[in-house]
Write an enzyme that holds these catalytic residues in place. Structure first.
Site, PDB file in Angstrom:
ATOM      1  N   ASP A 193     -10.013  -3.882  -5.116  1.00 49.21           N
ATOM      2  CA  ASP A 193      -9.213  -2.842  -4.448  1.00 49.21           C
ATOM      3  C   ASP A 193      -9.168  -1.619  -5.353  1.00 49.21           C
ATOM      4  O   ASP A 193      -8.825  -1.729  -6.537  1.00 49.21           O
ATOM      5  CB  ASP A 193      -7.793  -3.364  -4.190  1.00 49.21           C
ATOM      6  CG  ASP A 193      -6.887  -2.334  -3.551  1.00 49.21           C
ATOM      7  OD1 ASP A 193      -7.389  -1.305  -3.055  1.00 49.21           O
ATOM      8  OD2 ASP A 193      -5.659  -2.567  -3.538  1.00 49.21           O
ATOM      9  N   HIS A 209      -8.399  -4.917  -0.615  1.00 49.07           N
ATOM     10  CA  HIS A 209      -7.119  -4.262  -0.352  1.00 49.07           C
ATOM     11  C   HIS A 209      -6.365  -4.906   0.802  1.00 49.07           C
ATOM     12  O   HIS A 209      -5.138  -4.971   0.788  1.00 49.07           O
ATOM     13  CB  HIS A 209      -7.358  -2.780  -0.047  1.00 49.07           C
ATOM     14  CG  HIS A 209      -6.102  -1.988   0.167  1.00 49.07           C
ATOM     15  ND1 HIS A 209      -5.182  -1.755  -0.835  1.00 49.07           N
ATOM     16  CD2 HIS A 209      -5.607  -1.377   1.280  1.00 49.07           C
ATOM     17  CE1 HIS A 209      -4.174  -1.041  -0.360  1.00 49.07           C
ATOM     18  NE2 HIS A 209      -4.408  -0.805   0.919  1.00 49.07           N
ATOM     19  N   SER A 220       0.834  -1.188   0.000  1.00 46.88           N
ATOM     20  CA  SER A 220       0.000   0.000   0.000  1.00 46.88           C
ATOM     21  C   SER A 220       0.881   1.254   0.000  1.00 46.88           C
ATOM     22  O   SER A 220       1.661   1.461  -0.924  1.00 46.88           O
ATOM     23  CB  SER A 220      -0.957  -0.037   1.192  1.00 46.88           C
ATOM     24  OG  SER A 220      -1.957   0.939   1.076  1.00 46.88           O
TER      25      SER A 220
END
Length: 339
Positions: free
Chosen positions: A268, A298, A170
């Site tokens: 995501d 995600h 991320s």
């Protein structure tokens, strides 16, 4: 238009176990961090998260012009590797929207311990500063300084400075990609591999893809939520969103970067970032592989032991990291498509 896959039922079952936990406040980054940390600690018991017994050591690395950064070294066994053992080395960067997370968090500490053990590598994980208290470019500078420290001390750590990977998840994927660029631009130390998981690579949010996430969350709302995190990290200067160390996907050139493996999840919103990066790398002649997990979200890759796809991604990532022990594959020069 392709139909959106349903959420993996294993994810739904796992999410029911944490449905009682309070949702962090997106408008207050400090309160969000505190609540998220409490939720993370509770997840240890809820999901029975394993924290393998491996050797660790914390160090503090000086960062020119920015706050010093604490780094944690993880060895693959309960004993530290000896100088000269020549193990592969990885700089690993946690995720958390630039505002939460850290190497002391149960989930991330357990992840780094497990990956070091299973891949048989030395992991160096920097505890980079949180926004908005500390803002860009401090975080990429801290991570780059940690990378330089790790490579310079590789022999002492029992690692091989020529068998190095950089990885991140991320926001950590954003920083990992930025560090590969900083290395190319500054010192050009050998990096064999970059491994990015659900990375955020374009902070203009132009590649944000809300279509597959949740029909109840309109794209404009999702983008507004994302931009709140971006402002926390970059501050009010919108021009910084196109800086290559803030948005690696926006860099003028990706040539000369290390080979990449990028994991994305179908459900995501950041899927578009990761997959566009794979295409852009390939167009620049960089070997790049993209792996999309269908029906995943995600955060579902963190649900090992509960979601089969999460276990598969872990095994795939471990197998990928184990290739650092082999001699690298030399591909014939690829014709650059983007000129």
């Amino acid at each position: 238009m392709p139909r959106r896959s349903p959420v993996d039922p294993f994810i739904v079952a796992a999410q029911r176990r944490t449905a009682h936990l309070p949702q962090p406040d997106l408008k207050d980054p400090v309160a969000r961090r505190r609540q998220a940390a409490e939720n993370d600690a509770q997840a240890l018991g809820i999901f029975g998260i394993e924290r393998p017994d491996v050797a660790t050591r914390d160090e503090v690395v000086a960062v020119d012009g920015h706050p010093d950064v604490r780094v944690r070294v993880y060895w693959p066994t309960p004993e530290r590797a000896r100088p000269g053992d020549g193990l592969p080395l990885m700089l690993a960067l946690y995720g958390g929207g630039f505002t939460i997370g850290g190497i002391d968090w149960t989930g991330w500490d357990a992840t780094f311990r497990t990956r070091a053990r299973d891949a048989g590598i030395v992991i160096v994980a920097p505890d980079y500063s949180h926004a908005p208290e500390v803002r860009f470019p401090a975080q990429p500078e801290q991570c780059w300084s940690a990378f330089e420290w790790a490579v310079d001390h590789a022999h002492e750590l029992g690692a091989d400075p020529n068998r190095v990977a950089i990885g991140g998840t991320s926001s950590g994927g954003n920083l990992a990609a930025a560090v590969t660029m900083m290395n190319r631009d500054r010192s050009n130390k050998p990096i064999r591999l970059q491994v990015l998981e659900a990375p955020a690579l374009d902070l203009t949010t132009a590649h944000l893809d809300a279509a597959g996430v949740d029909a109840r969350v309109p794209g404009v709302i999702l983008r507004r939520m994302a931009l709140r995190l971006v402002r926390d990290y970059l501050g009010p200067d919108a021009g910084l969103r196109r800086h290559p160390y803030a948005s690696p996907l926006r860099a003028a050139s990706l040539r000369g970067l290390p080979p990449a493996v990028v994991y994305t999840a179908e459900l995501d919103a950041l899927r578009g970032d990761g997959e566009a990066y794979v295409r852009a790398l390939a167009a620049a002649g960089v070997p790049a592989t993209g792996v999309r997990y269908i029906g995943q979200t995600h955060t579902s890759a963190g649900l090992r032991g509960w979601v089969p796809a999460a276990d598969h991604q872990h095994r795939d990532l471990v197998a990928t990291l184990r290739t650092l022990r082999d001699e690298p594959t030399i591909y014939p020069p690829a014709k650059e498509v983007a000129r």
